[in-house]
Design a protein around this motif. Structure first.
Motif, mmCIF file in Angstrom:
data_model
loop_
_atom_site.group_PDB
_atom_site.id
_atom_site.type_symbol
_atom_site.label_atom_id
_atom_site.label_comp_id
_atom_site.label_asym_id
_atom_site.label_seq_id
_atom_site.Cartn_x
_atom_site.Cartn_y
_atom_site.Cartn_z
ATOM 1 N N SER A 52 1.506 14.228 5.001
ATOM 2 C CA SER A 52 2.790 14.214 5.708
ATOM 3 C C SER A 52 3.704 13.107 5.197
ATOM 4 O O SER A 52 4.927 13.244 5.248
ATOM 5 C CB SER A 52 2.562 14.061 7.218
ATOM 6 N N ASP A 53 3.153 11.995 4.709
ATOM 7 C CA ASP A 53 3.982 10.911 4.171
ATOM 8 C C ASP A 53 4.476 11.224 2.765
ATOM 9 O O ASP A 53 5.613 10.908 2.419
ATOM 10 C CB ASP A 53 3.200 9.600 4.158
ATOM 11 N N VAL A 54 3.630 11.813 1.947
ATOM 12 C CA VAL A 54 4.011 12.122 0.565
ATOM 13 C C VAL A 54 5.103 13.190 0.530
ATOM 14 O O VAL A 54 6.059 13.094 -0.239
ATOM 15 C CB VAL A 54 2.773 12.568 -0.251
ATOM 16 N N ASN A 65 2.188 5.440 -7.707
ATOM 17 C CA ASN A 65 3.603 5.782 -7.565
ATOM 18 C C ASN A 65 4.291 5.725 -8.924
ATOM 19 O O ASN A 65 3.816 5.096 -9.865
ATOM 20 C CB ASN A 65 4.300 4.886 -6.549
ATOM 21 N N GLY A 121 -2.583 7.641 -4.904
ATOM 22 C CA GLY A 121 -1.981 6.348 -4.587
ATOM 23 C C GLY A 121 -1.188 5.736 -5.727
ATOM 24 O O GLY A 121 -0.811 4.573 -5.664
ATOM 25 N N GLY A 124 10.091 10.917 1.552
ATOM 26 C CA GLY A 124 8.897 10.546 0.801
ATOM 27 C C GLY A 124 9.125 10.593 -0.694
ATOM 28 O O GLY A 124 10.195 10.986 -1.178
ATOM 29 N N LYS A 180 0.833 -1.191 0.000
ATOM 30 C CA LYS A 180 0.000 0.000 0.000
ATOM 31 C C LYS A 180 0.872 1.246 0.000
ATOM 32 O O LYS A 180 1.872 1.324 0.682
ATOM 33 C CB LYS A 180 -0.909 0.014 1.222
ATOM 34 N N VAL A 181 0.465 2.214 -0.792
ATOM 35 C CA VAL A 181 1.165 3.479 -0.879
ATOM 36 C C VAL A 181 0.374 4.472 -0.038
ATOM 37 O O VAL A 181 -0.826 4.628 -0.211
ATOM 38 C CB VAL A 181 1.259 3.960 -2.343
ATOM 39 N N SER A 182 1.060 5.136 0.875
ATOM 40 C CA SER A 182 0.397 6.098 1.734
ATOM 41 C C SER A 182 0.048 7.356 0.946
ATOM 42 O O SER A 182 0.856 7.856 0.164
ATOM 43 C CB SER A 182 1.300 6.456 2.906
ATOM 44 N N THR A 183 -1.145 7.847 1.147
ATOM 45 C CA THR A 183 -1.579 9.069 0.474
ATOM 46 C C THR A 183 -1.714 10.232 1.461
ATOM 47 O O THR A 183 -2.262 11.267 1.115
ATOM 48 C CB THR A 183 -2.924 8.845 -0.238
ATOM 49 N N LYS A 184 -1.208 10.044 2.678
ATOM 50 C CA LYS A 184 -1.250 11.122 3.658
ATOM 51 C C LYS A 184 -0.305 12.234 3.240
ATOM 52 O O LYS A 184 0.782 11.986 2.734
ATOM 53 C CB LYS A 184 -0.862 10.603 5.045
#
Length: 175
Positions: free
Chosen positions: A67-69, A135, A133, A74, A61-65
């Motif tokens: 702060s993560d992107v 990448n 989401g 990131g 899973k790719v984080s879409t938050k």
């Protein structure tokens, strides 16, 4: 004295020492105990692959938050900066060839508005797929891989710095 025996045991148990060296160390340091190392082999098997078909094959899973992107490690910062550097390097060289202006003159003669507009446009175009989401690695194949894009961006960043430094030292446009 107990500390000396512990030190001797640690030296003799070192993986650097082999059987031939133990005898020489034993001659130098008087000890009656020289431990032998055993090789321990552990085997780990993955049951998620071909052996057990009951488990679903899940994509990571790719984080879409936000702060993560946009985190330091990131996916967005280096890719966006690299894309901007590639566009900026090509534009700077093109204007130098066409008009003979150095980088500082280009920025002072209306280059700031072009820079801000390009930065906003490329940043949004780069962030929208990441927030959905998607990448870059999933869309890369052949010659145009995501790693090639990162390396080209890194070289473009270095190229812009080298161009600015060379123009500063030379005192004018490169071309």
């Amino acid at each position: 004295m107990a500390g000396v025996n512990v030190l001797q045991s640690a030296i003799l148990a070192s993986p650097v020492l082999r059987n031939s060296n133990r005898a020489r160390v034993g001659q130098l340091v008087s000890t009656s105990y020289a431990p032998k190392l055993r090789k321990m082999v552990h085997t780990v098997r993955c049951m998620a692959g071909g052996e057990n078909q009951d488990l679903p094959s899940a994509k990571p899973k790719v984080s879409t938050k936000f702060s993560d992107v946009l985190a330091f490690s990131g996916p967005a910062p280096e890719r966006i900066n690299g894309r901007l550097a590639m566009v900026g390097f090509v534009a700077a060289i093109a204007v130098e060839v066409a008009k003979g202006q150095d980088l500082l003159t280009q920025v002072s003669d209306g280059g700031i508005t072009w820079f801000i507009g390009t930065s906003v446009l490329l940043s949004l175009a780069s962030l929208i797929p990441l927030f959905k989401g998607i990448n870059a690695e999933s869309k890369s194949d052949g010659v145009m891989t995501s790693d090639a894009e990162l390396w080209n961006g890194r070289f473009a960043m270095l190229g812009l710095v080298a161009l600015a430094f060379t123009e500063f030292v030379k005192g004018g446009a490169l071309v």
